[in-house]
Design a protein around this motif. Sequence first.
Motif, PDB file in Angstrom:
ATOM      1  N   ASN A  13       0.819  -1.211   0.000  1.00 55.25           N
ATOM      2  CA  ASN A  13       0.000   0.000   0.000  1.00 55.25           C
ATOM      3  C   ASN A  13       0.851   1.259   0.000  1.00 55.25           C
ATOM      4  O   ASN A  13       0.432   2.287  -0.535  1.00 55.25           O
ATOM      5  CB  ASN A  13      -0.987  -0.036   1.161  1.00 55.25           C
ATOM      6  N   ASP A  45      -7.397  -2.583  -0.757  1.00 56.13           N
ATOM      7  CA  ASP A  45      -7.551  -2.046   0.603  1.00 56.13           C
ATOM      8  C   ASP A  45      -7.956  -0.582   0.570  1.00 56.13           C
ATOM      9  O   ASP A  45      -7.918   0.095   1.597  1.00 56.13           O
ATOM     10  CB  ASP A  45      -6.228  -2.168   1.370  1.00 56.13           C
ATOM     11  N   TRP A  46      -8.336  -0.075  -0.577  1.00 52.77           N
ATOM     12  CA  TRP A  46      -8.576   1.347  -0.789  1.00 52.77           C
ATOM     13  C   TRP A  46     -10.058   1.637  -0.940  1.00 52.77           C
ATOM     14  O   TRP A  46     -10.784   0.893  -1.592  1.00 52.77           O
ATOM     15  CB  TRP A  46      -7.828   1.804  -2.038  1.00 52.77           C
ATOM     16  N   CYS A  61      -6.730   4.482   2.651  1.00 51.10           N
ATOM     17  CA  CYS A  61      -6.235   3.135   2.909  1.00 51.10           C
ATOM     18  C   CYS A  61      -5.760   3.076   4.353  1.00 51.10           C
ATOM     19  O   CYS A  61      -4.892   3.861   4.747  1.00 51.10           O
ATOM     20  CB  CYS A  61      -5.082   2.805   1.958  1.00 51.10           C
ATOM     21  N   SER A  92      -1.043  -1.949  -7.957  1.00 49.03           N
ATOM     22  CA  SER A  92      -1.198  -3.224  -7.260  1.00 49.03           C
ATOM     23  C   SER A  92      -0.636  -4.361  -8.110  1.00 49.03           C
ATOM     24  O   SER A  92       0.090  -5.226  -7.619  1.00 49.03           O
ATOM     25  CB  SER A  92      -2.673  -3.470  -6.945  1.00 49.03           C
TER      26      SER A  92
END
Length: 110
Positions: A13, A45-46, A61, A92
């Motif tokens: 991240n 995760d955003w 995040c 990612s």
Amino acid sequence: MTTRLPSWLSAKNTYIAQGLIAQGFHYCGHSDDFSQGHFVEGMEDWDLFFCYGEIGLDAICDKALFSLDLETSELSPEAILEHAQKLISLFSYEWDHNSHSHQQLELFAA
């Protein structure tokens, strides 16, 4: 200029955050210190939010807030959202398919 990112972000991240910053996002701090706009999308995760009045796009995040100013943009909010989604997916993918996520272990020390 280097932006100091939160230490609690995972390495992946942090990589995504650095990519977003390179594309015009700014690290603003802990998301609890800011009012959130309306939620529009979640991925990886955003979470992505439009600021009220669609004057900015926030990417959050693990409570780290990154914001993109839209006031001078000529693109539609939908186009900007789509672009942000593609950026997160791209960074990612880069992380997952480059040597960042792999570590060669040595069985015997030389």
